[in-house]
Design an enzyme around this catalytic site. Structure first.
Site, short mmCIF file in Angstrom:
data_model
loop_
_atom_site.label_atom_id
_atom_site.label_comp_id
_atom_site.label_asym_id
_atom_site.label_seq_id
_atom_site.Cartn_x
_atom_site.Cartn_y
_atom_site.Cartn_z
N SER A 1 86.78 11.23 4.62
CA SER A 1 87.04 9.82 5.10
C SER A 1 88.18 10.25 6.29
O SER A 1 89.10 9.51 6.59
CB SER A 1 88.05 9.03 4.08
OG SER A 1 87.08 8.68 3.05
N GLU B 1 87.66 19.63 0.60
CA GLU B 1 87.19 18.27 0.55
C GLU B 1 87.65 17.51 -0.82
O GLU B 1 87.11 17.83 -1.67
CB GLU B 1 85.89 18.26 0.76
CG GLU B 1 85.36 18.62 2.22
CD GLU B 1 84.25 18.05 2.46
OE1 GLU B 1 84.06 17.45 3.58
OE2 GLU B 1 83.19 18.12 1.59
N HIS C 1 78.86 21.90 -1.14
CA HIS C 1 79.46 20.38 -1.25
C HIS C 1 79.58 19.79 -2.54
O HIS C 1 78.74 19.86 -3.71
CB HIS C 1 78.54 19.72 -0.36
CG HIS C 1 79.12 18.60 0.10
ND1 HIS C 1 79.00 17.25 -0.53
CD2 HIS C 1 79.80 18.02 1.34
CE1 HIS C 1 79.65 16.32 0.10
NE2 HIS C 1 80.11 16.66 1.23
N GLU D 1 78.96 17.05 -3.44
CA GLU D 1 77.59 16.17 -4.16
C GLU D 1 76.60 17.10 -4.49
O GLU D 1 76.03 16.72 -5.51
CB GLU D 1 77.02 15.21 -2.73
CG GLU D 1 77.98 14.21 -2.18
CD GLU D 1 78.03 13.67 -1.04
OE1 GLU D 1 77.10 14.28 -0.14
OE2 GLU D 1 78.77 13.19 -0.40
#
Ligand code: PGA
Length: 255
Positions: free
Chosen positions: A216, A170, A98, A100
């Site tokens: 989002s 993403e 991911h 993050e």
């Protein structure tokens, strides 16, 4: 096989009790309202993996995933969780790479490729996240960045292992920002990813790979995004913490 999939990434939200309440609300609505053959993957913090894996037995459409796993089998790595441990809770999936994790924990493609290997060794199916930053998109580098993330992170796998994995596109600039990629932008990238898979493996593998969009995603934009030919569903962050909205995103497939 390619499946219509909606995955929830709760990130570091909800305590143990809140997680059970949120999950129970989702299960109740999914059981009553969702029909069809889609799969739903809920990825809570580690503390809730086992209880949610137990509760998920009430609903065959839902399975559970971790949000990260260590690249080592076991050992002196204080605070870390292994793929084997995640598997032993009853979870079936694990999010790896991911953005993050890449940003705040310095995870590289090379490190993530090791995590993917260990996850697969323990029959955990990776959800491998890739995506370009805002700066990279502004410099029109998105295709190079994604190709590198695929080449270095996951394309070392043989065909069978690759087919156990899900790819999540993403774009970093869309995560948690309220700015979603347009359906056309997302479709363009998903098509590119599918072509890369065809080049590396073959058409059949590409046709059978589930590729999710994340960033989002909400009840308003999910319909248009999920109707694109190369988009098989979504990886949902913020909206997955709202049970009504999350289930409405899942129901988008039935509209
Ligand atoms: P978001 O997060 O839906 O809150 O943008 C998606 C993700 O990070 O997986």
């Amino acid at each position: 096989m390619r499946k219509k999939t909606v995955a929830a990434n709760w990130k570091m939200n909800e305590d143990y009790q809140q997680g059970i309440v949120l999950f129970s609300e989702v299960v109740a609505m999914v059981k009553e309202e969702v029909t069809g053959d889609q799969q739903i993957i809920i990825c809570p913090p580690f503390i809730n993996l086992h209880i949610l894996a137990e509760l998920s037995k009430q609903c065959s459409a839902i399975s559970i995933g971790g949000q990260n796993a260590n690249q080592s089998e076991s050992g002196a790595f204080t605070g870390e969780i292994s793929a084997k441990m995640i598997k032993s809770t009853g979870a079936e999936h694990v999010i790896l790479g991911h953005s993050e994790r890449r940003l705040y924990f310095n995870e590289t493609n090379e490190l993530i490729s090791k995590k993917i290997d260990v996850a697969l060794k323990h029959q955990l199916k990776p959800i491998y996240c890739i995506g370009e930053t805002k700066k990279e998109r502004e410099a029109n580098q998105q295709f190079d960045v994604l190709k590198k993330q695929l080449d270095e992170g996951i394309f070392h796998l043989g065909q069978e292992q690759f087919l156990s994995s899900i790819i999540a596109y993403e774009p970093v600039w869309a995560i948690g920002t309220g700015v979603t990629a347009t359906a056309a932008q997302a479709q363009e990238i998903h098509h590119f990813i599918r072509n890369q898979i065809t080049d590396r493996y073959n058409q059949e593998t590409s046709d059978n790979t589930t590729i999710l969009y994340g960033g989002s995603c909400n009840t308003k934009n999910a319909g248009e995004l999920f109707s694109q030919v190369d988009i098989d569903g979504g990886l949902i962050g913020g909206e997955s913490l709202k049970p009504r909205d999350f289930v409405d995103i899942v129901k988008t497939f039935n509209l």
